[in-house]
Design a protein around this motif. Structure first.
Motif, PDB file in Angstrom:
ATOM      1  N   ASP A  28      -5.917   5.691  18.999  1.00  0.00           N
ATOM      2  CA  ASP A  28      -6.831   4.554  18.999  1.00  0.00           C
ATOM      3  C   ASP A  28      -7.861   4.699  17.881  1.00  0.00           C
ATOM      4  OD1 ASP A  28      -7.867   2.153  19.809  1.00  0.00           O
ATOM      5  OD2 ASP A  28      -9.084   2.995  21.432  1.00  0.00           O
ATOM      6  N   GLY A  29      -7.347   4.949  16.679  1.00  0.00           N
ATOM      7  CA  GLY A  29      -8.221   5.232  15.550  1.00  0.00           C
ATOM      8  C   GLY A  29      -8.505   4.015  14.689  1.00  0.00           C
ATOM      9  N   VAL A  30      -9.363   4.226  13.702  1.00  0.00           N
ATOM     10  CA  VAL A  30      -9.765   3.178  12.773  1.00  0.00           C
ATOM     11  C   VAL A  30      -9.617   3.713  11.352  1.00  0.00           C
ATOM     12  CG1 VAL A  30     -11.608   1.619  12.038  1.00  0.00           C
ATOM     13  CG2 VAL A  30     -11.453   2.322  14.437  1.00  0.00           C
ATOM     14  N   VAL A  31      -8.969   2.915  10.520  1.00  0.00           N
ATOM     15  CA  VAL A  31      -8.857   3.231   9.094  1.00  0.00           C
ATOM     16  C   VAL A  31      -9.458   2.075   8.316  1.00  0.00           C
ATOM     17  CG1 VAL A  31      -7.293   3.731   7.185  1.00  0.00           C
ATOM     18  CG2 VAL A  31      -6.745   4.570   9.488  1.00  0.00           C
ATOM     19  N   VAL A  32     -10.335   2.381   7.388  1.00  0.00           N
ATOM     20  CA  VAL A  32     -10.986   1.357   6.577  1.00  0.00           C
ATOM     21  C   VAL A  32     -10.732   1.671   5.108  1.00  0.00           C
ATOM     22  CG1 VAL A  32     -13.155   0.190   6.008  1.00  0.00           C
ATOM     23  CG2 VAL A  32     -12.783   1.079   8.338  1.00  0.00           C
ATOM     24  N   PHE A  33     -10.329   0.654   4.365  1.00  0.00           N
ATOM     25  CA  PHE A  33     -10.191   0.855   2.919  1.00  0.00           C
ATOM     26  C   PHE A  33     -10.889  -0.268   2.170  1.00  0.00           C
ATOM     27  CE2 PHE A  33      -6.369  -1.572   4.053  1.00  0.00           C
ATOM     28  CZ  PHE A  33      -6.282  -2.519   3.048  1.00  0.00           C
ATOM     29  N   GLU A  34     -11.326   0.082   0.987  1.00  0.00           N
ATOM     30  CA  GLU A  34     -11.981  -0.879   0.099  1.00  0.00           C
ATOM     31  C   GLU A  34     -11.414  -0.688  -1.292  1.00  0.00           C
ATOM     32  OE1 GLU A  34     -16.440  -2.540  -1.019  1.00  0.00           O
ATOM     33  OE2 GLU A  34     -16.230  -0.577  -0.082  1.00  0.00           O
ATOM     34  N   GLY A  35     -10.967  -1.775  -1.899  1.00  0.00           N
ATOM     35  CA  GLY A  35     -10.288  -1.631  -3.177  1.00  0.00           C
ATOM     36  C   GLY A  35      -9.033  -0.806  -2.990  1.00  0.00           C
ATOM     37  N   ASP A  36      -8.871   0.223  -3.818  1.00  0.00           N
ATOM     38  CA  ASP A  36      -7.661   1.049  -3.739  1.00  0.00           C
ATOM     39  C   ASP A  36      -7.862   2.350  -2.965  1.00  0.00           C
ATOM     40  OD1 ASP A  36      -9.246   2.522  -5.452  1.00  0.00           O
ATOM     41  OD2 ASP A  36      -7.782   2.635  -7.076  1.00  0.00           O
ATOM     42  N   THR A  37      -8.990   2.482  -2.245  1.00  0.00           N
ATOM     43  CA  THR A  37      -9.368   3.778  -1.679  1.00  0.00           C
ATOM     44  C   THR A  37      -9.709   3.668  -0.195  1.00  0.00           C
ATOM     45  OG1 THR A  37     -10.286   4.412  -3.837  1.00  0.00           O
ATOM     46  CG2 THR A  37     -10.959   5.723  -1.935  1.00  0.00           C
ATOM     47  N   ILE A  38      -9.289   4.672   0.565  1.00  0.00           N
ATOM     48  CA  ILE A  38      -9.669   4.786   1.969  1.00  0.00           C
ATOM     49  C   ILE A  38     -11.106   5.288   2.040  1.00  0.00           C
ATOM     50  CG2 ILE A  38      -9.208   5.991   4.150  1.00  0.00           C
ATOM     51  CD1 ILE A  38      -6.250   6.115   3.284  1.00  0.00           C
ATOM     52  N   VAL A  39     -11.945   4.573   2.801  1.00  0.00           N
ATOM     53  CA  VAL A  39     -13.369   4.931   2.847  1.00  0.00           C
ATOM     54  C   VAL A  39     -13.791   5.428   4.225  1.00  0.00           C
ATOM     55  CG1 VAL A  39     -13.996   3.367   0.968  1.00  0.00           C
ATOM     56  CG2 VAL A  39     -14.053   2.532   3.339  1.00  0.00           C
ATOM     57  N   HIS A  40     -12.938   5.275   5.228  1.00  0.00           N
ATOM     58  CA  HIS A  40     -13.300   5.744   6.569  1.00  0.00           C
ATOM     59  C   HIS A  40     -12.039   5.983   7.390  1.00  0.00           C
ATOM     60  CE1 HIS A  40     -15.557   6.114  10.357  1.00  0.00           C
ATOM     61  NE2 HIS A  40     -14.570   5.417  10.893  1.00  0.00           N
ATOM     62  N   VAL A  41     -12.028   7.107   8.106  1.00  0.00           N
ATOM     63  CA  VAL A  41     -10.991   7.416   9.089  1.00  0.00           C
ATOM     64  C   VAL A  41     -11.695   8.048  10.282  1.00  0.00           C
ATOM     65  CG1 VAL A  41      -8.860   8.665   9.593  1.00  0.00           C
ATOM     66  CG2 VAL A  41      -9.299   7.872   7.253  1.00  0.00           C
ATOM     67  N   GLY A  42     -11.544   7.467  11.459  1.00  0.00           N
ATOM     68  CA  GLY A  42     -12.228   8.030  12.619  1.00  0.00           C
ATOM     69  C   GLY A  42     -11.946   7.236  13.878  1.00  0.00           C
TER      70      GLY A  42
END
Length: 487
Positions: A28-42
């Motif tokens: 039940d995780g969250v992955v956030v990306f902006e542009g070409d890069t992952i900015v958050h995993v948690g």
């Protein structure tokens, strides 16, 4: 392809997340990306997001890395499953890549390049592959076309037109012989460097040059050494087909008194920037009958990488022996999709099963070993720490797969379910460099029906021109009989 703007949040799924040098399961995780890069995993994210992807019931994992892919329709390979020449010792490609005569092209040269290549790239995306080392030849114009089609696809591509000291060809009697031309091989390396100058780091850095020697056994030591020098000087990788044919091993032992791996080490042709495609017939393989040296120790010690493509070999009745032994010696193992349909999940599955069968040990060839090879191993083979993983700072190369269906069923271990139960048609989204290449199972950069029609058109031309281009002058049905006769 669909370009995202601002931040995209993927929520609610099981995430194969990377931390402390290894993959881990984030439920039940969250992955956030902006542009070409992952900015958050948690486990949660309270920040802003411009769009949200609901991944409830889904598995979220890094885009696969294929370290050896012939990106086309595979017009020749489609003809030879279950059939083909016996005198090429279970080799598949020697049925269709040798020239027709000393100077005539092979019969697969009838393929329509643009249609065939575009089909291959679309198939890679469908299979969740976001990085591929594309192996192929062609004229300078054909290589430029390949680069343009790679850019059109949106996936990360390593490619350059290959160089070779020799070619195989079929005589009028059907014997396979070699034609050597070292000067032409060096001219091909010259053109390869010019191609790299023109195309390396284009398409927002997704397209990379690589030094490509077509086949170790068809290259002189001097050509290989020059290729390695170019790779070292330009900080590139070098790749070659290596010991996928049994006679390669025995020819080198006969000519030099040492194994091909011994020879490569002696001549300075191994190392962290070298990627060997296949590397099957080595000391210790039951077919080589050579137990006098330890090739795997050398490959591990020199940090040389191997691209393992089990499916194409198993279709011809032979296999690497065995995947677990290579890992035990510290060899960087990656996965290639050498053959249609570029299904890297099937490559992992059959590779794992073959490893267990060859070792007669159910504990080897684990699902995690093969998943690692298809992600982290491929990244390492290319010298990268920003692909093959879902982690902050990594490239936004992400696959979202439906994991709540009859095919998968109850999930105890998602990696084992992925490797042994999943199929590419369960993939919902493929994201590369922060852009959706496939969304809701629809390719974003292609008209899929047109791509399939183009693939069929290319294949049909090969069939139609087969009698004129094949040394035997026979029809394709006579040369490669079908499973069923006509009703």
């Amino acid at each position: 392809m669909e370009t995202t703007h601002g931040r995209t949040k993927i929520v609610g799924g099981m995430v194969i997340a990377f931390r402390d040098g290894a993959h881990h399961l984030l439920e039940d995780g969250v992955v956030v990306f902006e542009g070409d890069t992952i900015v958050h995993v948690g486990p949660s994210y309270d920040g802003p997001a411009n769009q949200v992807v609901n991944a409830a019931g889904k598995l979220i994992f890094p885009g696969f890395v294929s370290t050896h892919a012939h990106v086309n329709v595979h017009e020749g390979t489609r003809l030879i499953t279950d059939v083909g020449r016996r005198d090429v010792m279970r080799s598949g490609f020697l049925n269709y890549t040798p020239n027709n005569g000393p100077d005539g092209p092979p019969y697969v040269a009838a393929a329509i390049a643009e249609d065939s290549i575009r089909f291959g790239f679309a198939q890679l995306i469908r299979n969740g592959i976001t990085t591929a080392m594309a192996f192929g030849g062609g004229t300078p114009a054909a290589a430029d076309t390949f680069a343009a089609l790679a850019g059109e696809s949106g996936i990360r591509t390593y490619y350059a037109p290959q160089a070779s000291s020799a070619v195989n060809y079929f005589t009028d009697e059907g014997r396979m012989v070699e034609k050597w031309d070292e000067a032409n091989g060096h001219a091909e390396l010259d053109r390869q460097e010019a191609f790299i100058d023109a195309h390396h780091d284009t398409f927002d850095g997704r397209f990379k040059g690589i030094v490509v020697i077509r086949n170790f056994i068809l290259a002189t030591i001097e050509l290989m050494q020059r290729g390695k020098e170019i790779a070292d000087r330009r900080n590139l990788r070098m790749t070659t087909h290596f010991c996928e044919q049994l006679f390669e091993f025995h020819r080198i032992v006969r000519d030099y008194g040492i194994t091909p791996v011994d020879l490569m080490e002696r001549e300075g042709l191994l190392g962290e920037n070298v990627l060997l495609a296949h590397a099957i017939y080595l000391a210790g393989h039951s077919y080589t009958t050579w137990e006098y040296s330890n090739d795997l120790e050398i490959l591990g010690r020199t940090r040389t990488a191997v691209s393992h493509a089990p499916l194409v070999m198993l279709r011809r009745g032979h296999a690497l022996e065995g995947f677990d032994r290579y890992l035990q010696h510290g060899v960087t193992m990656s996965i290639g999709t050498d053959v249609m349909p570029h299904d890297i999940i099937s490559e992992m599955r059959v590779g794992a099963l073959a490893c267990k069968l060859i070792a007669r040990n159910h504990e080897v060839g684990t699902s995690l070993d093969f998943f690692n090879a298809a992600t982290l191993g491929g990244a390492k083979a290319f010298g990268r720490d920003d692909i093959g993983r879902i982690a902050v700072g990594a490239k936004a190369d992400i696959v979202v797969m439906d994991f709540d269906n009859l095919q998968i069923g109850p999930v105890y271990d998602p990696i084992r379910s992925l490797v042994h139960l999943a199929s590419p048609d369960l993939i919902d989204h493929v994201i590369c460099d922060g852009r959706f290449l496939m969304r809701d199972r629809v390719l974003q950069g292609y008209d899929e029906a047109a791509v399939v029609a183009g693939g069929k058109r290319s294949f049909q031309r090969v069939l139609d021109e087969f009698p004129q281009r094949h040394w035997s002058k026979r029809s394709v049905e006579n040369e490669y009989p079908k499973s069923l006769s006509k009703f």
